[in-house]
Design a protein around this motif. Sequence first.
Motif, PDB file in Angstrom:
ATOM      1  N   PRO A  30       0.934  -0.816  -0.154  1.00  0.00           N
ATOM      2  CA  PRO A  30       0.250   0.063   0.341  1.00  0.00           C
ATOM      3  C   PRO A  30       0.669   1.235  -0.145  1.00  0.00           C
ATOM      4  O   PRO A  30       0.613   2.450  -0.803  1.00  0.00           O
ATOM      5  N   ILE A  31       2.240   1.597   0.501  1.00  0.00           N
ATOM      6  CA  ILE A  31       3.102   2.810   0.632  1.00  0.00           C
ATOM      7  C   ILE A  31       3.206   2.617  -1.131  1.00  0.00           C
ATOM      8  O   ILE A  31       3.361   3.833  -0.971  1.00  0.00           O
ATOM      9  N   GLU A  34       0.717   4.009  -3.077  1.00  0.00           N
ATOM     10  CA  GLU A  34       0.667   5.181  -2.630  1.00  0.00           C
ATOM     11  C   GLU A  34       1.424   6.783  -3.065  1.00  0.00           C
ATOM     12  O   GLU A  34       1.647   7.285  -3.534  1.00  0.00           O
ATOM     13  N   ILE A  35       3.281   5.544  -2.917  1.00  0.00           N
ATOM     14  CA  ILE A  35       3.997   6.639  -3.517  1.00  0.00           C
ATOM     15  C   ILE A  35       4.147   6.726  -5.195  1.00  0.00           C
ATOM     16  O   ILE A  35       3.830   7.628  -5.818  1.00  0.00           O
ATOM     17  N   LEU A  53       5.973  12.504   4.756  1.00  0.00           N
ATOM     18  CA  LEU A  53       6.654  12.612   6.734  1.00  0.00           C
ATOM     19  C   LEU A  53       5.366  13.216   7.037  1.00  0.00           C
ATOM     20  O   LEU A  53       5.353  13.257   8.300  1.00  0.00           O
ATOM     21  N   GLU A  54       4.762  13.356   6.663  1.00  0.00           N
ATOM     22  CA  GLU A  54       3.303  14.618   7.558  1.00  0.00           C
ATOM     23  C   GLU A  54       2.846  13.398   7.524  1.00  0.00           C
ATOM     24  O   GLU A  54       2.226  13.346   8.051  1.00  0.00           O
ATOM     25  N   HIS A  55       2.420  12.078   6.595  1.00  0.00           N
ATOM     26  CA  HIS A  55       1.158  11.508   7.344  1.00  0.00           C
ATOM     27  C   HIS A  55       1.814   9.691   8.138  1.00  0.00           C
ATOM     28  O   HIS A  55       1.156   9.797   8.199  1.00  0.00           O
ATOM     29  N   TYR A  56       2.867   9.766   7.844  1.00  0.00           N
ATOM     30  CA  TYR A  56       3.801   8.501   8.787  1.00  0.00           C
ATOM     31  C   TYR A  56       5.102   8.597   9.931  1.00  0.00           C
ATOM     32  O   TYR A  56       5.254   9.749   9.340  1.00  0.00           O
ATOM     33  N   ARG A  57       4.709   8.007  10.258  1.00  0.00           N
ATOM     34  CA  ARG A  57       5.806   8.292  11.375  1.00  0.00           C
ATOM     35  C   ARG A  57       6.870   7.527  11.261  1.00  0.00           C
ATOM     36  O   ARG A  57       6.837   6.367  11.346  1.00  0.00           O
ATOM     37  N   VAL A  58       7.802   8.509  10.155  1.00  0.00           N
ATOM     38  CA  VAL A  58       8.905   7.685   9.621  1.00  0.00           C
ATOM     39  C   VAL A  58       9.778   9.278   9.346  1.00  0.00           C
ATOM     40  O   VAL A  58       9.778  10.750   9.706  1.00  0.00           O
ATOM     41  N   SER A  62      14.980   7.756   6.521  1.00  0.00           N
ATOM     42  CA  SER A  62      14.924   5.992   6.846  1.00  0.00           C
ATOM     43  C   SER A  62      14.829   6.605   5.481  1.00  0.00           C
ATOM     44  O   SER A  62      13.993   5.348   4.540  1.00  0.00           O
ATOM     45  N   PHE A  63      13.575   7.063   5.652  1.00  0.00           N
ATOM     46  CA  PHE A  63      12.279   7.479   4.692  1.00  0.00           C
ATOM     47  C   PHE A  63      13.200   7.667   3.482  1.00  0.00           C
ATOM     48  O   PHE A  63      13.163   7.096   1.526  1.00  0.00           O
TER      49      PHE A  63
END
Lengths: 84, 452, 348
Positions: A30-31, A34-35, A53-58, A62-63
């Motif tokens: 799913p991620i 989305e990308i 970064l705004e929507h996920y805890r990362v 790392s991202f």
Amino acid sequence: MAMRIKKNIALSESGFIFHPSTGDSYSVNPIGLEILNLMKAGQSSEEIKAHMLEHYRVDGDSFEKDFYDFQVMLRTYKLVEDHE
Amino acid sequence: MQKKAYERPVIQRVQTGITSKVGAQYGNRPVTDIDGVPVKQLIERYGSPVFVLSERKIRQNLEAANRAFKTRYPKVQFAWSYKTNYLNAVCRAFHQAGSWAEVVSRFEYEKALKNGVPGPKILFNGPDKTDEDLRLAIQHDSPIHIDHLDELYRLHAIADEVDHKPRVAIRINMDTGVYPMWDRFGFNYENGQAWDALNKIMTMGKLELIGLHTHIGTYMMSASAYHIAATKMADLALGLRNRYGKVVTYIDMGGGFASHNTLKGSYLKGADAVPSMDDYAEAIASALLSAGFNQDELPWLYLETGRALIDDAGFLLGTVISNKRLSDGRKATIMDFGVNILFTSFWYDHKISPAQDSSSYAEDSVLYGPLCMNIDVVREHVTLPPLHAGDQVVVHYVGAYNITQSMQFITLRPAVVMIDHKGTPHLIKQVESLETLERGEVTPDYLNEIGL
Amino acid sequence: MSKPRYTIAVTGLNAIDSPGPGMAVIRGLRDAESFDVRIIGLSYENLEPGIYMHDLVDKTYQVPYPSEGQEVLLNRLEYIHRQEQLDFLYPNFDAELFNFIKLEGVLAQKGIRMVLPTVDQFEARHKINLYKYGKEHGILVPRAEMVFSPADIARVIGSFEFPVVVKGKYYDTGIAYNLQQAQQHFHKISAKWGLPILIQAFVHGTEVNVCAIGDGKGTTLGAVPMRKLYITDKGKAWAGITLDDENLLEITQRVIGATHWRGPLELEFMKTTEDAYYLLEINPRFPAWCYLTVGAGQNQIESLVNLAMGKEVQPFDSYEVGKLFIRYSEDMIVNISEFEQISTTGEL
């Protein structure tokens, strides 16, 4: 700078990707989907990163590392335009 | 706004013909705790990697094995196979639960004594026992299992020096229909070597023959081989009774029962393909009971089961160091544990679970250890959810042989923790340091100054 | 009288040039006169043709490979059972049978019935045990020796006449005309399938096969002998014909009577010019050509379902001799959306 998904490539909601000029099929989580959709909408790598970064805890590092690897695979699978 | 849980983006080619996704969805359930103690907490406290043993599981396994055999045969005694895992805490857990000791070297023998096992309850096996070892065993009245003729002759000589008769058994090897045959240990049944040795013992009269021992192989996938072995052992025992009027106290069937690990190259999962403890028990007990022993002369059945009692009680917890992409596009994950502490990864495809919640989306990868050596491959091919650096995993079924066979190669050996039956973890072996490694090293004086 | 309607799951949908038996079994089920069926396909791979044959298969679910283990398989079957309420299941692959045999009790409790051999029957007929098996039951089996090294071959080869057959534990066979060739085959086959390797006496003759079913109490419920008329380069029958052969039927009854075989089986024989029958292999499932038994008047596939449902099943006492099967292949046209669905959801 934006990496462009080839125009003739269709993304389905289930994360299934069919590459019409090679006949290969791919699946993304799913991620990843989305990308790809953000890329398809013409967003630049920076915009995508900011979105994630705004929507996920990362964290940013790392991202970036994962995103880089993901892009390598998109290039390996020839799903993106050669010239940016 | 609450942020969503992150997972690495993953894209994979859909293999025509092959779909691993459906299977993987069910196979990768995270294992977040061992006996109720969170993996995270164990790693925080004892470092990563760390071996964790479940004492509860150890005792359950021994209990189940006892039940399997004792419901089928009246006289059963287990002896803990030290070489499988000789950490004192582990040995003592087995002893406390009623197991004797089975050792194959001098230091194992001394360990058993130090653990408080009475001499007569230490079975001394193995091809390498020095005269000193034999004297020590005789002094403590331990059953000595004779492996070869040289040992038999040496024992005859030593018997002349000591004041009481050494108590002995001989090890027998035989054809049980499983190949290759383990014929390098003991005396062969089919070609008459076994009888030859027994006749020598009986006619010399210097040794007290109390038992017969065999150990037909390792990781035996067929219970019927034990039936054949027990039948042949019973035949020897009854032959001794007929020829010499000698009634042996016990028949020791050794070990070799398989655990739930999956051998490399095996198509079926180990847990599905191996016989159960009940299958082994039925095979052995039925052979002994139908052999024709007088009811009051039924020999004790000794068992030296190691692996099957402890493999699934052992876990290795570790941490992801990094993810890599190999030149051919394969995903590689580098773990902080390698083949130097997970020796069994040379012959098993170890089951590995993520230790944190993860999506059902799985990807194929290679699992490498941290050693700077090409042989350091933990799994050549494994399907796991996307792991990130710092994520933790649990390797299953590692209780047998890994701790005893591990070595300080490039990395030191990790701590070992045992979780007791109440769920309290205890450190039973400290993580090693440079000091541990250099203990016993001697540097000649002229190398004191290196002058760089 | 209204017929019952059973929901039956079937594996082996790989109707390819070396076909699995699934589609033949499904056709037998659809031809059954005593019941109606809803067919649930169980597939391992996303290109198994049966997945896309909607006139024969009502719905397909992917199942995990046998190597994923019984627990994973059971979880998946429980899920499928919740959707479909299965009455019966026909496993059709050698490689999956062991797991299904082990799960038989659990699945039966849930109402999913199967008719399978026992673990002992399954193991005893294994290639490496067959010689012993034949000796115990008075059936001719080509003499075989297990070998573990090229040196072993040199040791045993003297007792054989060339050529000899060199066989792998699971698959692969080579014919050797001298020791060197035998050792070459040994290396090649053992590298792929492990040890032991079998050295087997070569038997000249015509291959004849029997498709049969046993009730688990020693009775042969049906048996149809067949000779292959045309063999593909993979050694698979592309056409075959039913035979009138009392000897074959008698040996089949002897095997089933002696072993109390339960379920379907295929016996492969070599019939020599002296009319001796050597048993080469016992396959513990229906063969891909099992629909020929239906065509010849024995719907063995239907019988086993009725047996599992507790119905009175009369043994077949005849079949039509001289019935042929001729296999054919055709290209189906499939939309990518169907491929996408089975690949991403595991259901179609």
